[in-house]
Scaffold this active site. Sequence first.
Site, PDB file in Angstrom:
ATOM      1  N   GLN A 285     -75.068  12.915  35.854  1.00 61.89           N
ATOM      2  CA  GLN A 285     -73.877  12.411  36.530  1.00 61.89           C
ATOM      3  C   GLN A 285     -72.700  12.303  35.581  1.00 61.89           C
ATOM      4  OE1 GLN A 285     -75.285  13.176  39.595  1.00 61.89           O
ATOM      5  NE2 GLN A 285     -73.595  11.827  40.089  1.00 61.89           N
ATOM      6  N   HIS A 288     -70.064  15.162  35.319  1.00 64.14           N
ATOM      7  CA  HIS A 288     -69.049  15.386  36.349  1.00 64.14           C
ATOM      8  C   HIS A 288     -67.644  15.146  35.834  1.00 64.14           C
ATOM      9  CE1 HIS A 288     -70.897  16.162  40.283  1.00 64.14           C
ATOM     10  NE2 HIS A 288     -71.902  15.404  39.911  1.00 64.14           N
ATOM     11  N   HIS A 355     -75.093   6.444  43.840  1.00 66.67           N
ATOM     12  CA  HIS A 355     -76.447   6.975  43.763  1.00 66.67           C
ATOM     13  C   HIS A 355     -77.314   5.965  43.020  1.00 66.67           C
ATOM     14  CE1 HIS A 355     -73.609  10.453  43.312  1.00 66.67           C
ATOM     15  NE2 HIS A 355     -74.348  10.961  44.281  1.00 66.67           N
TER      16      HIS A 355
END
Length: 457
Positions: A285, A288, A355
Amino acid sequence: MGNVTSSTPDVPSDLPFSALRTIDLRGRELSPAELKAAMPRAETTTDVAADIVTAIIDDVRARGFGALAELASKFDGVEQVHPLVPRQALRDALDGLDPEVRAGLEESIRRARLFAQAQRPDDVGVGIADGATVTQRWVPVRRVGLYVPGGLAVYPSSVVMNVVPAQAAGVASLALASPPQKEFGGLPHPTILAAAELLGIDEVYAVGGAQAIAAFAYGIPASAGGPALEPVDVVTGPGNVFVATAKRLVKGVVGIDAEAGPTEIAVLADSSADPKLVAADLISQAEHDPNAASVLVTDSPELAVAVRAELDVQVPATKHSERVRTALSGQQSAVVLVDNLDAGIAVCNAYGAEHLEVQTSDAPAAAARISNAGAIFVGSYSPVSLGDYCSGSNHVLPTAGTAAFSSGLNVTTFMRAIQVIDYSREALREVSGHVVALSRAEDLPAHGEAVSIRFAG
């Protein structure tokens, strides 16, 4: 009230990757408000962007395609006559798509459709009394504007995640916008165009940022350069702070899915978790965006040490290592140490992650106790990256704690519930006295008279 510390004696702070800070909540009893305040968060920048975005929206409303052309030149280095992508460019993009990427997109679409079609709600009719029925009827919105960001990565998966639930809802008119790319002749990235073609979307605009949201919300009249861009009813899709701010400012003119900010992952893990997998997921993540958040919540100091050691190995080896380092070093990322699993679950519910991975000895049981999350990934074989592409779930999810009151993108985002009331004369007569009494209590006598007049004479 206890203090939140930034380091702890049994989690060494001299490891090479010590930039991932530690928030030690052990031995402290915090109120819900204090616990929420202790969570790692990025600075909110929407207020800073508001003036810039307001000016862009006003300019697009006033000058239409002329404003879009100037903004494309200023921000994207692209000269435009009209931002509508030619139909042939979509076909060419799909024809030139890597076969393996096409196969991946097709499988992603297939799985997303299975889940989306199952979400469509049934109409509900209730007989309130003899001759009296109330029905809730679900109806799709007429037209939707779908935004797919550009920036540091290419997101054909976001095309899938936006389009599939809208199609499952029955939306008849879909338009898609994505930033123009100088290296691709002023068009959006060809993989995004290919995904749109694969899904049957032929109205695609090379427009990025706040100006795309403004164009969708207010529409733009036809010009000598090309056809009109008709306004939409709902705007969805993730984006940067300018896109999120624009969505906030046009909310009420159109519906929006959420003000999605930089992505975030939280991993709830105990001593049974594999530090190698936890580190890999935090990195996945972080790549990103430099502002992405990666958070580990654990009651195991030993796991925290092991995860840091894995980060030292894996971060330098990943392609976007500098971006990852920046994200993991930011105030939005942290290891949160807790006393036990119960405390870890409380932290996760206070954080409300976009998430949330649960990697504990009884992951399904722990996951069932989570009330605030955009999506929950259960066990070691359900990583967030699966949800990004091929789980069947949607990856457009609430961020920055908004999972406490909002949902991820789904079929109902593109639908409205209309209530239909059907009473016979006798059914109305039966309740008329109550209507009159309540209207008098509210000092709205004409409400009651509108019922009484039907039985007068």
